[in-house]
Design an enzyme around this catalytic site. Structure first.
Site, PDB file in Angstrom:
ATOM      1  N   LYS A  22      10.309 110.971   9.398  1.00  0.00           N
ATOM      2  CA  LYS A  22       9.169 111.666   9.968  1.00  0.00           C
ATOM      3  C   LYS A  22       9.186 113.132   9.572  1.00  0.00           C
ATOM      4  O   LYS A  22       8.216 113.846   9.743  1.00  0.00           O
ATOM      5  CB  LYS A  22       9.212 111.574  11.511  1.00  0.00           C
ATOM      6  CG  LYS A  22       9.348 110.177  12.037  1.00  0.00           C
ATOM      7  CD  LYS A  22       9.692 110.209  13.551  1.00  0.00           C
ATOM      8  CE  LYS A  22      10.048 108.808  14.001  1.00  0.00           C
ATOM      9  NZ  LYS A  22      10.735 108.833  15.293  1.00  0.00           N
ATOM     10  N   GLY A  23      10.309 113.595   9.054  1.00  0.00           N
ATOM     11  CA  GLY A  23      10.527 115.026   8.840  1.00  0.00           C
ATOM     12  C   GLY A  23       9.559 115.707   7.896  1.00  0.00           C
ATOM     13  O   GLY A  23       9.345 116.913   7.988  1.00  0.00           O
ATOM     14  N   GLU A  69       9.971 115.720   0.825  1.00  0.00           N
ATOM     15  CA  GLU A  69      11.107 115.643   1.748  1.00  0.00           C
ATOM     16  C   GLU A  69      11.217 116.933   2.559  1.00  0.00           C
ATOM     17  O   GLU A  69      10.748 117.995   2.133  1.00  0.00           O
ATOM     18  CB  GLU A  69      12.370 115.381   0.899  1.00  0.00           C
ATOM     19  CG  GLU A  69      13.687 115.324   1.622  1.00  0.00           C
ATOM     20  CD  GLU A  69      13.833 114.225   2.652  1.00  0.00           C
ATOM     21  OE1 GLU A  69      12.986 114.160   3.559  1.00  0.00           O
ATOM     22  OE2 GLU A  69      14.826 113.478   2.586  1.00  0.00           O
ATOM     23  N   ASP A  70      11.843 116.853   3.731  1.00  0.00           N
ATOM     24  CA  ASP A  70      12.009 118.047   4.561  1.00  0.00           C
ATOM     25  C   ASP A  70      13.167 118.918   4.075  1.00  0.00           C
ATOM     26  O   ASP A  70      13.036 120.127   3.945  1.00  0.00           O
ATOM     27  CB  ASP A  70      12.179 117.683   6.049  1.00  0.00           C
ATOM     28  CG  ASP A  70      13.266 116.646   6.319  1.00  0.00           C
ATOM     29  OD1 ASP A  70      13.945 116.200   5.360  1.00  0.00           O
ATOM     30  OD2 ASP A  70      13.446 116.275   7.493  1.00  0.00           O
ATOM     31  N   ASP A 119      20.158 117.810   1.696  1.00  0.00           N
ATOM     32  CA  ASP A 119      21.441 118.223   2.262  1.00  0.00           C
ATOM     33  C   ASP A 119      22.545 117.682   1.345  1.00  0.00           C
ATOM     34  O   ASP A 119      22.793 118.253   0.297  1.00  0.00           O
ATOM     35  CB  ASP A 119      21.502 117.674   3.687  1.00  0.00           C
ATOM     36  CG  ASP A 119      22.669 118.199   4.496  1.00  0.00           C
ATOM     37  OD1 ASP A 119      23.019 119.368   4.356  1.00  0.00           O
ATOM     38  OD2 ASP A 119      23.228 117.421   5.292  1.00  0.00           O
ATOM     39  N   LYS A 142      19.658 122.823   0.817  1.00  0.00           N
ATOM     40  CA  LYS A 142      20.937 123.347   1.311  1.00  0.00           C
ATOM     41  C   LYS A 142      22.000 122.998   0.268  1.00  0.00           C
ATOM     42  O   LYS A 142      22.791 122.064   0.452  1.00  0.00           O
ATOM     43  CB  LYS A 142      21.254 122.657   2.644  1.00  0.00           C
ATOM     44  CG  LYS A 142      21.791 123.555   3.727  1.00  0.00           C
ATOM     45  CD  LYS A 142      22.384 122.736   4.836  1.00  0.00           C
ATOM     46  CE  LYS A 142      21.494 122.606   6.038  1.00  0.00           C
ATOM     47  NZ  LYS A 142      22.121 121.788   7.107  1.00  0.00           N
ATOM     48  N   PHE A 154      22.526 124.292  10.688  1.00  0.00           N
ATOM     49  CA  PHE A 154      21.669 123.184  11.103  1.00  0.00           C
ATOM     50  C   PHE A 154      20.328 123.758  11.543  1.00  0.00           C
ATOM     51  O   PHE A 154      20.247 124.518  12.497  1.00  0.00           O
ATOM     52  CB  PHE A 154      22.316 122.384  12.229  1.00  0.00           C
ATOM     53  CG  PHE A 154      21.562 121.126  12.539  1.00  0.00           C
ATOM     54  CD1 PHE A 154      21.737 119.992  11.763  1.00  0.00           C
ATOM     55  CD2 PHE A 154      20.650 121.093  13.584  1.00  0.00           C
ATOM     56  CE1 PHE A 154      21.018 118.834  12.035  1.00  0.00           C
ATOM     57  CE2 PHE A 154      19.923 119.937  13.866  1.00  0.00           C
ATOM     58  CZ  PHE A 154      20.114 118.813  13.086  1.00  0.00           C
ATOM     59  N   ASP A 159      14.255 117.774  13.112  1.00  0.00           N
ATOM     60  CA  ASP A 159      14.553 117.497  14.518  1.00  0.00           C
ATOM     61  C   ASP A 159      16.017 117.716  14.878  1.00  0.00           C
ATOM     62  O   ASP A 159      16.881 117.803  14.014  1.00  0.00           O
ATOM     63  CB  ASP A 159      14.211 116.035  14.844  1.00  0.00           C
ATOM     64  CG  ASP A 159      15.249 115.066  14.268  1.00  0.00           C
ATOM     65  OD1 ASP A 159      15.534 115.159  13.054  1.00  0.00           O
ATOM     66  OD2 ASP A 159      15.800 114.259  15.040  1.00  0.00           O
ATOM     67  N   ARG A 167      10.508 118.908  16.248  1.00  0.00           N
ATOM     68  CA  ARG A 167       9.764 118.706  14.995  1.00  0.00           C
ATOM     69  C   ARG A 167       8.450 119.483  15.011  1.00  0.00           C
ATOM     70  O   ARG A 167       7.931 119.858  13.971  1.00  0.00           O
ATOM     71  CB  ARG A 167       9.419 117.221  14.804  1.00  0.00           C
ATOM     72  CG  ARG A 167      10.604 116.318  14.553  1.00  0.00           C
ATOM     73  CD  ARG A 167      10.096 114.955  14.088  1.00  0.00           C
ATOM     74  NE  ARG A 167      11.090 113.900  14.197  1.00  0.00           N
ATOM     75  CZ  ARG A 167      12.031 113.644  13.286  1.00  0.00           C
ATOM     76  NH1 ARG A 167      12.116 114.393  12.207  1.00  0.00           N
ATOM     77  NH2 ARG A 167      12.883 112.661  13.453  1.00  0.00           N
TER      78      ARG A 167
END
Ligand code: 5GP
Length: 179
Positions: free
Chosen positions: A43-44, A98-99, A102, A130, A151, A158, A164
């Protein structure tokens, strides 16, 4: 209030809106002669997708997929499809939205999956990157902002399904992690 849980704002809504203009213009130029399908990972990616797609000025189709790691809180490298694409992407030029990238494990698997479905090309646009946390050799072709190893929450990201809807990217106060 939700915003009281935020320690610091890293990236403001205005900065994100402006960066999405630039990314949208670049993508429109790069994909001008291609068959673009943008695929948001739920959902990001939702707020970023909404902001970005307004700035894509060429014909494109919009799809969503939902994937999850198999177990644990850290990405495990093998993904399970919760919601698949609604249509074939055979011969299409796919841009994954994509959000954050990582470790990169999720993206690597999704890229492989989309190639196995017959995509002609698969590239990635990510709101955040990141790089200090990367485990697999993967890089988003388009990055909104590079962030340190903190983070982050907000603008789609989220913590336990909350935050979010914050209109900016921020860092959560430590007391909320310790719970
Ligand atoms: P990767 O497979 O690259 O390790 O994992 C990417 C996913 O992990 C992201 O799509 C996101 O859902 C989650 N993630 C990674 N870093 C963060 C972070 O700093 N904040 C939040 N909220 N989620 C993150």
């Amino acid at each position: 209030m939700m915003s009281d849980d935020v320690k610091e704002v890293l990236i403001s809504e205005e900065e994100i809106v402006e960066r999405c203009r630039e990314l949208g213009a670049q993508i429109s130029e790069d994909y001008a002669d291609k068959d673009l399908v943008i695929v948001g990972l739920l959902k990001g990616s939702v707020p970023f997708m909404a902001e970005l797609m307004k700035n894509i000025s060429i014909d494109c189709e919009v799809e969503f997929m939902a994937v999850a790691s198999y177990s644990g809180t850290e990405s495990q490298g093998d993904v399970r499809i919760l919601k698949d694409l609604d249509r074939s992407i055979q011969g299409e030029d796919v841009l994954i939205v994509e959000d954050i990238v990582d470790t990169g494990k999720t993206l690597l698997k999704v890229k492989e999956l989309l190639y196995s479905k017959g995509a002609r090309s698969v590239k990635v646009v990510s709101l955040l990157d990141k790089p200090s946390r990367r485990i697999v050799d993967i890089q988003a072709e388009y990055v909104g902002f590079t962030v340190e190893d903190k983070f982050v929450i907000g603008f789609g990201l989220d913590f336990n399904q909350k935050y979010r809807n914050l209109p900016y990217v921020g860092v959560l106060k430590e007391e909320f992690y310790e719970g």
